[in-house]
Design a protein around this motif. Structure first.
Motif, PDB file in Angstrom:
ATOM      1  N   GLN A   1       0.831  -1.209   0.000  1.00 48.32           N
ATOM      2  CA  GLN A   1       0.000   0.000   0.000  1.00 48.32           C
ATOM      3  C   GLN A   1       0.867   1.261   0.000  1.00 48.32           C
ATOM      4  O   GLN A   1       0.541   2.255  -0.673  1.00 48.32           O
ATOM      5  N   ALA A   2       1.970   1.230   0.727  1.00 42.67           N
ATOM      6  CA  ALA A   2       2.872   2.383   0.759  1.00 42.67           C
ATOM      7  C   ALA A   2       3.471   2.650  -0.620  1.00 42.67           C
ATOM      8  O   ALA A   2       3.596   3.817  -1.040  1.00 42.67           O
TER       9      ALA A   2
ATOM     10  N   ALA B   1       0.757   4.208  -2.751  1.00 43.55           N
ATOM     11  CA  ALA B   1       0.518   5.590  -2.330  1.00 43.55           C
ATOM     12  C   ALA B   1       1.601   6.526  -2.853  1.00 43.55           C
ATOM     13  O   ALA B   1       1.311   7.630  -3.335  1.00 43.55           O
ATOM     14  N   ASP B   2       2.857   6.096  -2.772  1.00 41.21           N
ATOM     15  CA  ASP B   2       3.963   6.922  -3.277  1.00 41.21           C
ATOM     16  C   ASP B   2       3.818   7.168  -4.775  1.00 41.21           C
ATOM     17  O   ASP B   2       4.045   8.287  -5.261  1.00 41.21           O
TER      18      ASP B   2
ATOM     19  N   LEU C   1       0.945   9.667  -5.392  1.00 44.27           N
ATOM     20  CA  LEU C   1       1.347  11.021  -4.984  1.00 44.27           C
ATOM     21  C   LEU C   1       2.275  11.653  -6.017  1.00 44.27           C
ATOM     22  O   LEU C   1       2.087  12.809  -6.426  1.00 44.27           O
TER      23      LEU C   1
END
Length: 391
Positions: free
Chosen positions: A292-293, A296-297, A300
């Motif tokens: 998930q990280a 997300a990166d 973004l």
């Protein structure tokens, strides 16, 4: 499916939104299937470029790279349209983006600074896909440092005599003409460079080398030996070539960022599908916080890149001002962070991510050059710093 919500931003008019939608539908039908074509040798790549060019021309997409007076879509080049086209094509095919981009960059200086005769001779043929364009600026010892170029154009009675060499020239070997920059000596450094239009069959011009690269594209090293260029083929005033080159890049640097954005969007699209369908430890990969990280990166960085790109494009189109700082920021951020996003996608796919021909493997090879051409990332930082300090 790639996120389209950015099209609701106030940077765009309705015709931009229609353009993005129509091109996406067309590219799925006409360009995406060509990604299966063979890339195993230079001849195959050259032939595929020709096929793509023909399809872009037949559908009218090349009309966006020249002014309306010569068969184009708008009175002047619309940077937002150019960015949207490059972003969309790059999402479907790196080579299609390359073909479109070079028709624009290779003829852009003619659109901006060409005499009415030169514009009439070349630009309609560019829009029809009948002439392949190229931009010949870089040299073996003068890439980022344009003022260090050594190719000379010596004035003679009826024109110029050109001697020297250019390298890393996109479309080199398949172009019908080159926008060439050479030292004419009016002043030291950047103030003594002029720009010319040179037909590929001009005596004295030869292809010294075809250059293979990690993402198969047509590139070449050009050699000039006593090549005669008529006076009327010079673009703008003598000694103003550096200014002409920078004005051209002022338009097209933002579009490099847009191509990188298209690659990044494709990487996120592929990754999202992977993590929602691949199971690890009894659950979808998407349930893992580390995954998930990564997602997300990527999301973004994509939105941040898009904001910088379309700010620069809107400013150029609407405010009609130089966007040296804005375009440098857009190119720097979008290309660097697209590479980061694509690297994450390769990691998410694991072994499949490095298998030759896999979509994220092709993205991995495509993105790297964008951090170098039209001004390396380090050069963009110098440009941004100088612009800030001057203010």
């Amino acid at each position: 499916m790639a996120d389209k919500s950015f099209l609701d931003w106030p940077f765009f008019d309705d015709h931009h939104r229609s353009l993005a939608h129509d091109l996406d539908v067309w590219a799925k039908q006409e360009i995406a299937p060509l990604e299966e074509a063979a890339h195993e040798n230079q001849a195959a790549v050259d032939a595929l470029c020709g096929t793509i060019l023909g399809r872009l021309a037949a559908a009218g997409w090349l009309r966006y790279v020249v002014p309306k007076a010569h068969g184009g879509m708008f009175d002047t080049l619309d940077v937002r349209s150019l960015c949207l086209i490059r972003e969309t094509l790059a999402r479907h095919s790196g080579l299609a983006d390359f073909v479109f981009a070079m028709q624009g960059l290779g003829s852009g200086t003619i659109s901006l600074f060409g005499s009415p005769d030169l514009q009439a001779r070349y630009l309609p043929e560019v829009a029809k896909g009948k002439k392949v364009a190229a931009f010949a600026l870089s040299e073996p010892d003068a890439g980022s440092d344009v003022a260090a170029m050594r190719t000379t154009a010596t004035p003679i009675s009826d024109g110029y005599l050109v001697n020297g060499e250019k390298t890393w020239i996109s479309n080199g070997g398949i172009a019908d003409f080159y926008t060439l920059f050479a030292r004419t000596g009016e002043a030291p450094g950047a103030r003594g460079i002029s720009a010319f239009v040179v037909d590929a069959q001009t005596p004295g011009l030869s292809i010294a080398e075809r250059i293979p690269v990690i993402a198969p594209h047509p590139l070449a090293r050009l050699s000039f030996k006593d090549m005669m260029v008529p006076q009327e083929n010079r673009l703008h005033e003598a000694g103003s070539g550096f200014k002409a080159a920078m004005a051209t890049l002022d338009i097209f640097r933002s579009t490099v960022g847009a191509a990188a954005l298209g690659f990044a969007r494709r990487a996120l699209e592929e990754s999202s599908h992977r993590v929602t369908n691949r199971h690890l430890f009894g659950a979808p990969m998407a349930a893992l916080q580390l995954v998930q990280a990564q997602i997300a990166d990527m999301a973004l960085d994509i939105d941040a890149s898009a904001l910088l790109i379309y700010r620069a494009a809107w400013t150029k189109d609407v405010k009609k001002t130089r966007v040296t700082r804005e375009a440098a920021m857009a190119k720097l951020y979008a290309t660097d962070h697209a590479q980061n996003s694509i690297d994450k996608a390769v990691q998410i796919f694991g072994g499949l991510g490095v298998r030759s021909g896999h979509p994220v493997e092709k993205l991995y090879r495509e993105i790297r050059a964008l951090r170098i051409y039209e001004g390396a990332s380090e050069v963009q930082k110098l440009i941004i710093a100088r612009q800030v300090l001057e203010q």
